[in-house]
Design an enzyme around this catalytic site. Structure first.
Site, mmCIF file in Angstrom:
data_model
loop_
_atom_site.group_PDB
_atom_site.id
_atom_site.type_symbol
_atom_site.label_atom_id
_atom_site.label_comp_id
_atom_site.label_asym_id
_atom_site.label_seq_id
_atom_site.Cartn_x
_atom_site.Cartn_y
_atom_site.Cartn_z
ATOM 1 N N GLU B 29 -6.233 -4.528 0.442
ATOM 2 C CA GLU B 29 -4.827 -4.119 0.477
ATOM 3 C C GLU B 29 -4.112 -4.807 1.638
ATOM 4 O O GLU B 29 -4.573 -4.711 2.781
ATOM 5 C CB GLU B 29 -4.749 -2.597 0.626
ATOM 6 C CG GLU B 29 -5.319 -1.869 -0.585
ATOM 7 C CD GLU B 29 -5.879 -0.490 -0.250
ATOM 8 O OE1 GLU B 29 -5.634 0.010 0.852
ATOM 9 O OE2 GLU B 29 -6.597 0.070 -1.102
ATOM 10 N N GLU B 60 -9.398 1.546 -3.798
ATOM 11 C CA GLU B 60 -10.613 1.097 -3.121
ATOM 12 C C GLU B 60 -11.798 0.990 -4.065
ATOM 13 O O GLU B 60 -12.664 0.125 -3.885
ATOM 14 C CB GLU B 60 -10.967 2.028 -1.961
ATOM 15 C CG GLU B 60 -10.068 1.899 -0.748
ATOM 16 C CD GLU B 60 -8.702 2.515 -0.949
ATOM 17 O OE1 GLU B 60 -8.504 3.268 -1.927
ATOM 18 O OE2 GLU B 60 -7.796 2.236 -0.135
ATOM 19 N N ALA B 84 -11.914 2.508 7.563
ATOM 20 C CA ALA B 84 -13.188 3.079 7.101
ATOM 21 C C ALA B 84 -12.940 4.461 6.489
ATOM 22 O O ALA B 84 -13.644 4.892 5.572
ATOM 23 C CB ALA B 84 -14.176 3.177 8.253
ATOM 24 N N PHE B 86 -10.872 5.303 4.475
ATOM 25 C CA PHE B 86 -10.416 5.239 3.082
ATOM 26 C C PHE B 86 -11.430 4.591 2.157
ATOM 27 O O PHE B 86 -11.113 4.160 1.047
ATOM 28 C CB PHE B 86 -9.075 4.512 3.012
ATOM 29 C CG PHE B 86 -8.017 5.153 3.878
ATOM 30 C CD1 PHE B 86 -7.869 6.536 3.909
ATOM 31 C CD2 PHE B 86 -7.183 4.382 4.673
ATOM 32 C CE1 PHE B 86 -6.915 7.134 4.714
ATOM 33 C CE2 PHE B 86 -6.224 4.979 5.477
ATOM 34 C CZ PHE B 86 -6.085 6.355 5.503
ATOM 35 N N PRO B 89 -13.028 6.553 -1.942
ATOM 36 C CA PRO B 89 -12.827 6.281 -3.377
ATOM 37 C C PRO B 89 -13.764 5.185 -3.898
ATOM 38 O O PRO B 89 -13.976 5.089 -5.102
ATOM 39 C CB PRO B 89 -11.366 5.826 -3.448
ATOM 40 C CG PRO B 89 -10.710 6.429 -2.247
ATOM 41 C CD PRO B 89 -11.777 6.414 -1.184
ATOM 42 N N HIS B 129 -7.580 8.057 10.479
ATOM 43 C CA HIS B 129 -7.516 6.654 10.907
ATOM 44 C C HIS B 129 -8.395 6.472 12.139
ATOM 45 O O HIS B 129 -8.117 5.638 12.991
ATOM 46 C CB HIS B 129 -6.080 6.230 11.215
ATOM 47 C CG HIS B 129 -5.141 6.348 10.069
ATOM 48 N ND1 HIS B 129 -4.564 7.538 9.686
ATOM 49 C CD2 HIS B 129 -4.670 5.417 9.203
ATOM 50 C CE1 HIS B 129 -3.780 7.334 8.639
ATOM 51 N NE2 HIS B 129 -3.824 6.066 8.333
HETATM 52 C C1 LIG Z 1 -6.978 5.871 -0.012
HETATM 53 C C2 LIG Z 1 -6.060 5.181 0.923
HETATM 54 N N1 LIG Z 1 -6.082 3.839 1.028
HETATM 55 C C3 LIG Z 1 -5.251 3.175 1.859
HETATM 56 C C4 LIG Z 1 -4.372 3.866 2.637
HETATM 57 C C5 LIG Z 1 -3.432 3.115 3.618
HETATM 58 N N2 LIG Z 1 -2.045 3.252 3.138
HETATM 59 C C6 LIG Z 1 -1.210 4.209 3.608
HETATM 60 S S1 LIG Z 1 0.252 4.205 2.796
HETATM 61 C C7 LIG Z 1 -0.194 2.908 1.833
HETATM 62 C C8 LIG Z 1 0.747 2.362 0.809
HETATM 63 C C9 LIG Z 1 1.209 3.442 -0.139
HETATM 64 O O1 LIG Z 1 2.095 2.867 -1.073
HETATM 65 P P1 LIG Z 1 2.841 3.792 -2.115
HETATM 66 O O2 LIG Z 1 1.858 4.644 -2.839
HETATM 67 O O3 LIG Z 1 3.698 2.922 -2.960
HETATM 68 O O4 LIG Z 1 3.722 4.781 -1.254
HETATM 69 P P2 LIG Z 1 4.881 4.336 -0.249
HETATM 70 O O5 LIG Z 1 4.272 4.247 1.115
HETATM 71 O O6 LIG Z 1 5.435 3.029 -0.725
HETATM 72 O O7 LIG Z 1 5.906 5.424 -0.338
HETATM 73 C C10 LIG Z 1 -1.493 2.485 2.139
HETATM 74 C C11 LIG Z 1 -2.190 1.344 1.496
HETATM 75 C C12 LIG Z 1 -4.373 5.276 2.532
HETATM 76 N N3 LIG Z 1 -3.544 6.020 3.273
HETATM 77 N N4 LIG Z 1 -5.212 5.896 1.671
#
Ligand SMILES: Cc1ncc(C[n+]2csc(CCOP(=O)(O)OP(=O)(O)O)c2C)c(N)n1
Ligand SMILES: Cc1ncc(C[n+]2csc(CCOP(=O)(O)OP(=O)(O)O)c2C)c(N)n1
Ligand SMILES: [Mg+2]
Ligand SMILES: [Mg+2]
Lengths: 353, 328, 353, 328
Positions: B29, B60, B84, B86, B89, B129
């Site tokens: 990501e 993931e 780590a 995350f 999944p 985190h």
């Molecule tokens: C399982 C998991 N993987 C990665 C992350 C890191 N992360 C936090 S927000 C985000 C993007 C989320 O995008 P979206 O679902 O479109 O929501 P937005 O933030 O755009 O409102 C990521 C990759 C996480 N919090 N949880």
């Protein structure tokens, strides 16, 4: 697709299949069924502890798998995929050996349960038990071809219950985003062990989900082998044209209990079970081929006895193989010997690629 | 020799491996245009393009599973978990499939792949985190697990991981990313997986650690030498699975006292394996109880500053534990 | 829905909303925006280490959430849900306190990062960081109501990137199978951190996926607050009528970087960023309300100063609260004290139910 | 007192809890009409209906996550994982959410729920129907983990788990389901979570075990007494988290020798925690090295009969290990 009108020319000819082709397909189905039945015999004879069966799925598997190219395409099957694996080139002996858990079994050397075949020489990914994991492997294989720019298609098979695993969603979405060359085959037999479709699949259609990922999803009648073939061929061509994935939902019947550990009379009506015979894809396809004068009693007899002989030979050879050597039980946790690198599909593929 | 921090060393290691082998690719990501949330892949997308530095959807399980499929195909994927915390999944793919593909296929299918994961606390990352969840992976037969503590080890172990025929979980303590710079040998220097590093020699007790704890343990050792005249040997395990038993037992044979240090909570943590192994195999040379110093028994690092400080290990806490053991 | 023709009667009247109602909705949006902006100020002032913002999402959140019943329905929000949480009754002070990580913060007692609010008194499930997990909780809450036969609806919110997590698929399928009283709200802002929709969502539409689970999926313009309200109300009524889930995809804009740790200029064009101002739902809704003579400069002024005053008070009170007591850091790993059982939502709900 | 096997005891425990509390419900794959693949829920669907004995789709993440949501709502779900080997799709919900909902909400949200999982080998289940994966859960703060070895404990601990305000992982060794019948107290007898059971008294060494290993250890102890005159104390831990440290240390103080036995592989297994705890806290009373006897270092139990036998622990293997330790 199952209801496409019959032309004056037999339908298989319209599809570019010769009489020999369709007989070969029919023979593959006979073979898969006979191997499957042989496994049950061996199970009752105490030679095999557990059986999980593809009876009723053969039409869909043979029809859809027929266009795949051995040695070039990749397959990530599941535990009912005997017909698909045979169609893709796996030998009868290797299938039976896997069930007998022999030491030199190409699938797992006797480490895995019956029904968990596979093998690097065949481009067939080793089957595991957790349902749905193979769908991501197929997508990863397709991603590999896409990254390399190879002309290789990945095909994977799973049940309608498995369609509800999160990983299947993640796999389809990713394949849809990049239009990866992968074919998703859902063999919908109406049950996940005892759980019927209505309690399993919101909306009752797995094919309907493909639209949500940006690629076509079609439903075919697993008894209509030619319809399955047409669907598989179109999906294969789409993938090769770079147009992306196809989801094929084949409506099939589970003619046995879920496995030798299950008794479907606990949750399935007698009428429903009785009605399965008439939906047997072997019966249906055989009738079609007779109707179009391709199959005769005499040919049918010949094919069945050929198949029987092959299986007898293969079984003999398989049974004669040695049991696993316990002193090897700790091997291959890691690539702890040079053969590993050489033997590994990775290495094999890199040579191809 | 270049002076790099750990983040730069990891980036350089990936860059060199991608140059060396066209089968090496990165997926995860935000690893592409953004260069990763910590910048580990910065510049690589521009250099190697969309396909070899692949921004994946937010899944993931897909990252790990597709990497496995690609490895079957013959690629050598480096998958990044954004944190780590995350990875769960993807746990099914990692444990059910990736760890045992080789074993279950009797050696005919191998999965050469790396899963990189920033882990650890001390960065106000709170419960999700900051996790040190290595114990889930050290308990999993079929995986290799590394956790470097210096820039040179980070680069050298990354290269070893990419070239390893089996799956490697690569733990990067995020607090160390920019913590300090140190010399990194130029070019193709590989640090072998499975070998610990004696970061400091000493005769009075052995401190076993990895990742960020190496830095803390070394600082603690200096304090012990200065203030107590206690000479601690600091052994940076570097690889957690397979564990370098010889290095550990050699050190304990010399010092007779073992202090096992990790940031994760103690109960069920990886330290139990190290301590149990020492207690069983070095029983006769022990002059004191094998001691574990670990994070507190809470699910993860709480956020608010004082709470986080309460959670985190530190040189001072290591000094305190070492003093007790040394005095035993 | 966003394009439904305007009647002579103002549109909100057609929807059964009084002038006061729409002004209250507008005020809620102003409030959410102002709280959000205050968080950024505090972050720059070093009082808060991290901010994740809902700016641009307020119209969708307020509109869709408006029909929910406080104390009876349940909410499983995500980290951009300030407007939704405020609309559902969470106090400004509690939101700010959560960001300041104070000891008596109802959300987590300072244990969680900013943006991770929630609270049993509000029927708002504690927000965690792993995206998508809350969607299954909402489905479980709906299952609870369904098993008990209660009139309670669960609503959950998530991003379009999160829509691709396997758990979201598993949640929607199960909700579809049993027609559970749950509303899925996908706030599609076009990005998952830096990853744009085209690389994220196969097929480019999250709403389109609902069909595959057997329930309706609709797309609304997050700038059209009344359209969002209509969608939320219809979804809520469907759920209460026992007709099952609805998936609402609201097309919103992310007006800030992903978070205070991100710089969207690295991956977003300047023009695109510049254009965001014009799509600000506050601006759009404000214009609508002026056009239908509900909002005037004077009212707007009044509302903004009221909101500002409320936030000033709340901030003062929040900042005055004590920091967490480190000696409590090991509490509540388990229900190790009697208060736990009493304080737990479980207990609370059992009394309700 | 009724004579029941472990499967019957668990079924009866669930039945009684469902009668007692209308908030108790069961969900899982094939738990309804079929009564579960092992028959654990047989008859309950007919008795309590479709909603309280709910056949779910084939999605373990959903089973755990929806159970958590239902627990938030006020129900007390008993979720069944068809096999412990298939819990991994639910790992994210269990570790990220279920284990820490209470901690992260500062005690305001609790998750009273049970996750039942058949585990263990010896039934020709091969790599994916034989796993002993308790170490993933004993390492997870916020969970409770139990693994009964007798019908009475199975029923009593099941009741305790259902009534516990926190999430409980309930491990049922599938080989013990029908292995033997034993007396089970009638009615509402609860076995407290967190208390070990001294299954056999002895002064020469302590054997710590749980689940199926209790049966094997007791048989081994009889052999040791008969053939070697060695009196082994067998301590059935019953609960793995929280661990009954007092019971363990009391036994070690008496015998001076500890043998920790579990079916899962050794490296990173739960035995490391027990052994490390003993080594640290009972250092002075140890007359021999804390010894672990565990499954071999392979990813899981292989299928073919000889291979499975090679993997599985047995009374004979325990006797052998105990002899070595006793002779130390
Ligand atoms: C399982 C998991 N993987 C990665 C992350 C890191 N992360 C936090 S927000 C985000 C993007 C989320 O995008 P979206 O679902 O479109 O929501 P937005 O933030 O755009 O409102 C990521 C990759 C996480 N919090 N949880
Ligand atoms: C992750 C996981 N959960 C549960 C099981 C147990 N199990 C094996 S097959 C099966 C049903 C599969 O149903 P379906 O996907 O429809 O395929 P079918 O067997 O009907 O062909 C289940 C629940 C499993 N193998 N993996
Ligand atoms: Mg099925
Ligand atoms: Mg988004």
């Amino acid at each position: 697709m199952s209801n496409s009108k019959t032309a004056t020319k037999p339908r298989h000819a319209d599809l570019g299949l010769s009489d020999d082709d369709v007989l070969a397909m029919y023979r593959e189905m006979l073979l898969a069924r006979a191997v499957d039945e042989r496994m049950w015999l061996m199970q009752r004879a105490g030679k095999i502890a557990f059986i999980i069966s593809g009876q009723g799925h053969e039409g869909a598997q043979v029809g859809i798998t027929w266009p795949m190219r051995r040695g070039q395409d990749w397959m990530a099957p599941f535990y009912r995929s005997i017909a698909a694996a045979l169609t893709f080139g796996m030998s009868i002996e290797d299938i039976i050996t896997a069930h007998l858990a022999k030491g030199d079994d190409v699938s797992s050397g006797g480490r895995q349960m019956p029904g968990h075949y596979g093998g690097a020489p065949y481009n067939i990914v080793s089957v595991s038990s957790p349902v749905g994991t193979q769908v991501l492997h197929a997508v990863g294989l397709a991603m590999g071809a896409w990254v390399r720019g190879d002309d290789s298609v990945a095909i994977t098979y799973f049940g309608e219950g498995t369609a509800n695993q999160g990983e299947v969603h993640e796999a389809m979405n990713f394949a849809g985003v990049h239009k990866l060359p992968v074919i998703f085959v859902c063999e919908n037999n109406g049950y996940a062990i005892s759980v019927p479709l209505a309690k399993q699949v919101g909306g009752m259609s797995v094919a309907a989900r493909a639209h949500g990922y940006g690629f076509p999803g079609i439903t075919v009648d697993g008894g209509d082998v030619l319809g399955c073939y047409a669907a598989g061929r179109e999906a294969h061509e789409r993938a090769r044209r770079g147009e992306g994935p196809t989801l094929i939902e084949a409506r099939v019947v589970r003619m046995t209990s879920h496995s030798s550990d299950d008794d479907q009379r606990r949750y399935r009506d007698p009428e429903e079970v009785a009605a399965l015979k008439e939906q047997d894809p072997l019966l249906v396809f055989g009738r079609q081929l007779r109707a179009s004068d391709v199959l005769t009693d005499e040919i049918d007899e010949r094919l069945r006895s050929e198949v029987k002989a092959e299986i007898n030979d293969a079984s003999k050879r398989a049974e004669a193989r040695p049991d696993p050597d316990v002193t090897t039980a700790e091997q291959w946790v890691y690539a702890d010997s040079p053969e590993a690198a050489a033997g590994s599909a990775a290495a094999a593929a890199s040579e191809q690629g | 020799m270049a002076e790099l921090n750990i983040l730069e060393a990891i980036r350089l290691g990936m860059d060199e491996e991608m140059e060396r082998d066209p089968n090496v690719m990165i997926l995860g990501e935000d690893v592409g245009k953004k260069g990763g949330v910590f910048g580990a892949t910065e510049g690589l997308w521009a250099k190697y393009g969309d396909k070899r530095v692949l921004d994946t959807p937010l899944s993931e399980g897909m990252i790990a599973g597709a990497a496995a499929g690609a490895a079957l195909y013959g690629l050598r994927p480096i998958a990044e978990m954004q944190f780590a915390d995350f990875v769960y999944p993807a746990f099914n793919q990692i444990v059910s499939e990736i760890s045992r593909m080789r074993y279950r296929s009797n050696g005919t299918f191998g999965l050469p792949m790396v899963i990189r994961m920033p882990y650890g606390g001390g960065v106000h990352g709170a419960l999700y985190h900051s996790q040190s969840n290595e114990a889930y992976f050290t308990a999993t037969v079929g995986l290799k697990v590394v956790a470097p503590g210096t820039p040179a080890d980070a680069k050298g172990l990354l290269k070893a991981a990419v070239r390893d025929p089996d799956p490697v979980m690569f733990f990067e303590h995020k607090k160390t990313y920019r913590l300090f710079k140190a010399e990194v040998p130029d070019g193709d220097t590989v640090v072998p997986i499975g070998k610990a590093d004696v970061a400091r020699e000493g005769n009075d007790l052995s401190i076993f650690c990895y990742g960020y704890m190496r830095t803390c343990a070394l600082e603690a050792a200096e304090t012990l030498a200065r203030e107590d005249g206690v000479e601690a040997e600091v052994v940076d395990l570097r690889t957690l699975r397979p564990l370098d038993r010889d290095a550990i037992l050699t050190s304990v044979a010399k010092t007779g006292k073992a202090l096992v240090v990790h940031e994760a909570n103690r109960f069920g943590g990886f330290g139990g394996e190290i301590a149990a192994m020492i207690a069983e195999e070095a029983f006769e040379s022990l002059d004191g109880p094998v001691t574990r110093l670990a994070g507190p028994e809470v699910p993860a690092v709480p956020y608010q500053h004082d709470l986080e400080e309460w959670f985190m290990l530190s040189p001072a806490k290591i000094v305190e534990a070492a003093r007790k053991l040394a005095a035993y």
